[in-house]
Design a protein around this motif. Structure first.
Motif, PDB file in Angstrom:
ATOM      1  N   ALA A   1       0.835  -1.204   0.000  1.00  0.00           N
ATOM      2  CA  ALA A   1       0.000   0.000   0.000  1.00  0.00           C
ATOM      3  C   ALA A   1       0.873   1.259   0.000  1.00  0.00           C
ATOM      4  N   GLN A   2       1.990   1.230   0.728  1.00  0.00           N
ATOM      5  CA  GLN A   2       2.920   2.367   0.711  1.00  0.00           C
ATOM      6  C   GLN A   2       3.445   2.609  -0.697  1.00  0.00           C
ATOM      7  N   GLU A   3       3.785   1.540  -1.398  1.00  0.00           N
ATOM      8  CA  GLU A   3       4.318   1.682  -2.753  1.00  0.00           C
ATOM      9  C   GLU A   3       3.267   2.247  -3.704  1.00  0.00           C
ATOM     10  N   GLU A   4       2.031   1.807  -3.558  1.00  0.00           N
ATOM     11  CA  GLU A   4       0.953   2.330  -4.403  1.00  0.00           C
ATOM     12  C   GLU A   4       0.733   3.815  -4.142  1.00  0.00           C
ATOM     13  N   ASP A   5       0.759   4.207  -2.882  1.00  0.00           N
ATOM     14  CA  ASP A   5       0.571   5.613  -2.553  1.00  0.00           C
ATOM     15  C   ASP A   5       1.738   6.442  -3.075  1.00  0.00           C
ATOM     16  N   ALA A   6       2.946   5.911  -2.956  1.00  0.00           N
ATOM     17  CA  ALA A   6       4.114   6.622  -3.452  1.00  0.00           C
ATOM     18  C   ALA A   6       4.033   6.834  -4.971  1.00  0.00           C
ATOM     19  N   ALA A   7       3.524   5.823  -5.672  1.00  0.00           N
ATOM     20  CA  ALA A   7       3.405   5.941  -7.123  1.00  0.00           C
ATOM     21  C   ALA A   7       2.412   7.027  -7.520  1.00  0.00           C
ATOM     22  N   ALA A   8       1.415   7.271  -6.671  1.00  0.00           N
ATOM     23  CA  ALA A   8       0.400   8.293  -6.972  1.00  0.00           C
ATOM     24  C   ALA A   8       0.846   9.690  -6.572  1.00  0.00           C
ATOM     25  N   HIS A   9       1.976   9.819  -5.864  1.00  0.00           N
ATOM     26  CA  HIS A   9       2.438  11.113  -5.362  1.00  0.00           C
ATOM     27  C   HIS A   9       3.915  11.284  -5.702  1.00  0.00           C
ATOM     28  N   THR A  10       4.195  11.373  -6.979  1.00  0.00           N
ATOM     29  CA  THR A  10       5.571  11.552  -7.414  1.00  0.00           C
ATOM     30  C   THR A  10       6.082  12.930  -7.005  1.00  0.00           C
ATOM     31  N   PRO A  11       7.329  13.037  -6.547  1.00  0.00           N
ATOM     32  CA  PRO A  11       7.867  14.349  -6.175  1.00  0.00           C
ATOM     33  C   PRO A  11       8.055  15.243  -7.392  1.00  0.00           C
ATOM     34  N   GLN A  12       7.354  16.377  -7.412  1.00  0.00           N
ATOM     35  CA  GLN A  12       7.417  17.277  -8.565  1.00  0.00           C
ATOM     36  C   GLN A  12       6.982  18.687  -8.156  1.00  0.00           C
TER      37      GLN A  12
END
Length: 279
Positions: free
Chosen positions: A268-279
């Motif tokens: 779940a952490q990885e999925e959330d990280a994929a939806a919130h790319t640093p930009q």
């Protein structure tokens, strides 16, 4: 934080001095970073790999939009300290092919245990040995300072010592993560989208950690794609990949009783990280 993190505007407004200093650091000319010397390495076995000093773009110069964006992202992501994304970045920062391989378990859909994948681990280790001298040459070419070289802000790992004196561009972690994802995508083509999403997140963890500029990571992805394409054409690669494919299929279809499925919380952490790319 930018478009991905809700607190980015307030943080950016309070860090103008930091951002300005980061922009300056991001554009220091080659030869200016302290204490780093290129380490001579013996030529790796196999044909020469493509020279990234030719195909990679240079890092953004000082006082350009690209340098300002890198600095802004570095400053914004410091507020993630101790967050779930921070913890994922810390896991991704573990050294070694075995840890990198295991990091792709959620994306693969089952636990990738290096102990049960000796051919795959050996293949990735050989590829890492091939590309490391290439990455060192690339880093020496541009000699770009790390984001934290002159500014004390939180990092997700204790890397202010020797690593601080090594150039930042391109990211070796992002390069190797993209290569690992590419190998796994060849082995598990039905999971390519999930695997390459994880390769992206793996590289972005270096930005979250604060040890790389965003453009270091995007260059690492390009680097990994080009170097993998070259290695994939070599005579022994197909045989090695077939051996790895067989053992991956065996592990997927007949997991040992003591091997547990991927942790749902980490997935779940990885999925959330994929939806919130640093930009």
């Amino acid at each position: 934080m930018g478009r991905g993190f809700p607190h980015g505007r307030a943080w950016r407004g309070g860090t103008r001095g930091i951002v300005g200093a980061c922009v300056l650091m991001g554009g220091i000319a080659a030869g200016a970073s302290p204490g780093w010397a290129h380490r001579a390495a013996p030529p790796p076995p196999g044909p020469a790999l493509p020279d990234g000093r030719i195909f990679l773009p240079p890092p953004p110069p000082a006082e350009t939009a690209g340098s300002a964006a890198d600095a802004s992202i570095f400053a914004d992501t410091r507020v993630l300290e101790n967050s779930e994304r921070w913890k994922l970045a810390q896991r991704d920062a573990r050294h070694g092919v075995g840890h990198m391989l295991a990091a792709f378990s959620c994306a693969a859909g089952f636990t990738l245990t290096p102990a049960h994948l000796p051919h795959l681990e050996a293949l990735l280790s050989r590829m890492e040995a091939r590309v490391e001298p290439v990455i060192e040459q690339e880093k020496a070419q541009w000699n770009r300072p790390r984001p934290y070289s002159a500014i004390e802000l939180p990092l997700c790992v204790a890397e202010r010592g020797e690593v601080a004196r090594t150039p930042s561009y391109p990211s070796a972690y992002a390069t190797l993560g993209w290569i690992t994802g590419s190998v796994l995508s060849d082995i598990l083509p039905e999971r390519t989208a999930q695997i390459m999403q994880r390769a992206r997140v793996y590289g972005e963890s270096r930005v979250i950690c604060g040890v790389h500029w965003r453009s270091d990571v995007t260059a690492g992805w390009m680097n990994g794609a080009v170097l993998y394409t070259a290695m994939r054409q070599e005579a022994d690669f197909a045989r090695e990949l077939d051996a790895a494919r067989t053992e991956v299929a065996n592990l997927r279809d007949h997991p040992p009783a003591h091997v547990t499925p991927p942790d749902r919380g980490e997935c779940a952490q990885e999925e959330d990280a994929a939806a919130h790319t640093p930009q």
